[in-house]
Design a protein around this motif. Structure first.
Motif, PDB file in Angstrom:
ATOM      1  N   LEU A  73     -99.087 -35.770  11.273  1.00 35.63           N
ATOM      2  CA  LEU A  73    -100.302 -36.994  10.833  1.00 35.63           C
ATOM      3  C   LEU A  73    -101.030 -37.087  10.577  1.00 35.63           C
ATOM      4  O   LEU A  73    -101.399 -37.888   9.232  1.00 35.63           O
ATOM      5  CB  LEU A  73    -100.517 -37.876  12.784  1.00 35.63           C
ATOM      6  N   LEU A  74    -101.776 -35.731  10.289  1.00 35.68           N
ATOM      7  CA  LEU A  74    -102.450 -36.055   9.741  1.00 35.68           C
ATOM      8  C   LEU A  74    -102.368 -36.131   8.096  1.00 35.68           C
ATOM      9  O   LEU A  74    -102.871 -35.902   7.509  1.00 35.68           O
ATOM     10  CB  LEU A  74    -103.746 -35.047  10.163  1.00 35.68           C
ATOM     11  N   LEU A  75    -101.808 -34.714   7.232  1.00 32.93           N
ATOM     12  CA  LEU A  75    -100.957 -34.742   6.635  1.00 32.93           C
ATOM     13  C   LEU A  75    -100.295 -35.781   6.000  1.00 32.93           C
ATOM     14  O   LEU A  75    -100.507 -35.466   4.530  1.00 32.93           O
ATOM     15  CB  LEU A  75    -100.286 -33.043   6.983  1.00 32.93           C
ATOM     16  N   GLY A  76     -99.428 -36.309   6.718  1.00 39.69           N
ATOM     17  CA  GLY A  76     -99.014 -37.249   6.125  1.00 39.69           C
ATOM     18  C   GLY A  76     -99.757 -38.638   6.212  1.00 39.69           C
ATOM     19  O   GLY A  76    -100.043 -39.087   4.357  1.00 39.69           O
ATOM     20  N   PHE A  77    -101.149 -38.685   6.185  1.00 40.63           N
ATOM     21  CA  PHE A  77    -101.989 -39.800   5.936  1.00 40.63           C
ATOM     22  C   PHE A  77    -102.749 -38.952   5.333  1.00 40.63           C
ATOM     23  O   PHE A  77    -102.731 -39.887   4.048  1.00 40.63           O
ATOM     24  CB  PHE A  77    -102.909 -39.819   7.110  1.00 40.63           C
ATOM     25  N   LEU A  78    -103.091 -37.726   4.630  1.00 45.73           N
ATOM     26  CA  LEU A  78    -104.020 -37.171   3.766  1.00 45.73           C
ATOM     27  C   LEU A  78    -103.163 -37.369   2.536  1.00 45.73           C
ATOM     28  O   LEU A  78    -103.649 -37.681   1.356  1.00 45.73           O
ATOM     29  CB  LEU A  78    -104.400 -35.823   3.608  1.00 45.73           C
ATOM     30  N   LEU A  79    -102.131 -37.570   2.466  1.00 41.79           N
ATOM     31  CA  LEU A  79    -100.949 -37.614   1.057  1.00 41.79           C
ATOM     32  C   LEU A  79    -100.908 -38.703   0.628  1.00 41.79           C
ATOM     33  O   LEU A  79    -100.944 -38.710  -0.689  1.00 41.79           O
ATOM     34  CB  LEU A  79     -99.286 -37.141   1.736  1.00 41.79           C
ATOM     35  N   VAL A  80    -100.682 -39.905   1.881  1.00 42.02           N
ATOM     36  CA  VAL A  80    -100.784 -41.072   1.629  1.00 42.02           C
ATOM     37  C   VAL A  80    -102.165 -41.892   1.084  1.00 42.02           C
ATOM     38  O   VAL A  80    -101.751 -42.297  -0.628  1.00 42.02           O
ATOM     39  CB  VAL A  80    -100.099 -41.721   2.702  1.00 42.02           C
ATOM     40  N   VAL A  81    -102.660 -40.885   1.375  1.00 39.57           N
ATOM     41  CA  VAL A  81    -104.349 -42.011   0.508  1.00 39.57           C
ATOM     42  C   VAL A  81    -104.878 -40.944  -0.266  1.00 39.57           C
ATOM     43  O   VAL A  81    -104.952 -42.076  -1.266  1.00 39.57           O
ATOM     44  CB  VAL A  81    -105.625 -41.558   1.944  1.00 39.57           C
ATOM     45  N   PHE A  82    -104.681 -39.852  -0.829  1.00 37.09           N
ATOM     46  CA  PHE A  82    -104.984 -39.253  -2.002  1.00 37.09           C
ATOM     47  C   PHE A  82    -103.758 -39.420  -2.617  1.00 37.09           C
ATOM     48  O   PHE A  82    -104.103 -39.498  -3.662  1.00 37.09           O
ATOM     49  CB  PHE A  82    -104.950 -37.791  -1.889  1.00 37.09           C
ATOM     50  N   GLY A  83    -102.684 -40.368  -2.851  1.00 36.11           N
ATOM     51  CA  GLY A  83    -101.816 -39.798  -3.771  1.00 36.11           C
ATOM     52  C   GLY A  83    -100.881 -41.693  -4.075  1.00 36.11           C
ATOM     53  O   GLY A  83    -102.037 -41.848  -5.395  1.00 36.11           O
ATOM     54  N   PHE A  84    -102.190 -42.217  -3.626  1.00 36.76           N
ATOM     55  CA  PHE A  84    -102.340 -43.886  -3.550  1.00 36.76           C
ATOM     56  C   PHE A  84    -103.510 -44.103  -4.131  1.00 36.76           C
ATOM     57  O   PHE A  84    -103.723 -44.875  -5.378  1.00 36.76           O
ATOM     58  CB  PHE A  84    -102.055 -44.608  -2.607  1.00 36.76           C
ATOM     59  N   THR A  85    -105.051 -43.710  -3.662  1.00 34.81           N
ATOM     60  CA  THR A  85    -105.989 -43.720  -4.708  1.00 34.81           C
ATOM     61  C   THR A  85    -106.024 -42.843  -5.784  1.00 34.81           C
ATOM     62  O   THR A  85    -106.492 -43.422  -7.052  1.00 34.81           O
ATOM     63  CB  THR A  85    -107.325 -43.074  -3.880  1.00 34.81           C
ATOM     64  N   GLY A  86    -105.183 -41.534  -6.235  1.00 35.53           N
ATOM     65  CA  GLY A  86    -104.512 -41.525  -6.941  1.00 35.53           C
ATOM     66  C   GLY A  86    -104.219 -42.216  -8.390  1.00 35.53           C
ATOM     67  O   GLY A  86    -104.657 -41.776  -9.368  1.00 35.53           O
ATOM     68  N   LEU A  87    -103.146 -42.308  -7.922  1.00 29.22           N
ATOM     69  CA  LEU A  87    -102.817 -43.525  -8.569  1.00 29.22           C
ATOM     70  C   LEU A  87    -103.426 -44.775  -9.131  1.00 29.22           C
ATOM     71  O   LEU A  87    -103.859 -45.228 -10.103  1.00 29.22           O
ATOM     72  CB  LEU A  87    -101.427 -44.279  -8.056  1.00 29.22           C
ATOM     73  N   VAL A  88    -104.418 -45.641  -8.132  1.00 28.16           N
ATOM     74  CA  VAL A  88    -105.087 -46.541  -8.775  1.00 28.16           C
ATOM     75  C   VAL A  88    -105.863 -46.145  -9.512  1.00 28.16           C
ATOM     76  O   VAL A  88    -106.616 -46.699 -10.786  1.00 28.16           O
ATOM     77  CB  VAL A  88    -106.228 -47.072  -7.300  1.00 28.16           C
TER      78      VAL A  88
END
Length: 77
Positions: free
Chosen positions: A8-23
């Motif tokens: 869950l932590l890995l999935g959450f970090l991938l979502v957060v860093f991927g989304f903020t990286g896109l922004v």
């Protein structure tokens, strides 16, 4: 599932860093630790960040799935 919290932590970090990286890429900046993604080109970095978000969502969904219940429900008539 073994190590559910870590998944869950890995999935959450991938979502957060991927989304903020896109922004941040849309604004014109980037995370320092993801700067190597810009070396092949901006399109590669954009696609990779989208894939990070999708992989994070999939990992989170699979980590939250109760596989024993799914097997039991699918085998019942």
């Amino acid at each position: 599932m073994k190590n559910k919290g870590y998944w869950l932590l890995l999935g959450f970090l991938l979502v957060v860093f991927g989304f903020t990286g896109l922004v941040l890429q849309m604004v014109g900046t980037q995370w320092v630790f993801m700067g190597f993604l810009e070396l092949p080109g901006r399109l590669f970095a954009f696609v990779f960040k989208i894939l990070m978000v999708l992989a994070g969502v999939l990992i989170t969904v699979f980590a939250n799935t109760d596989w024993e219940r799914e097997r039991k429900e699918s085998s019942e008539p």
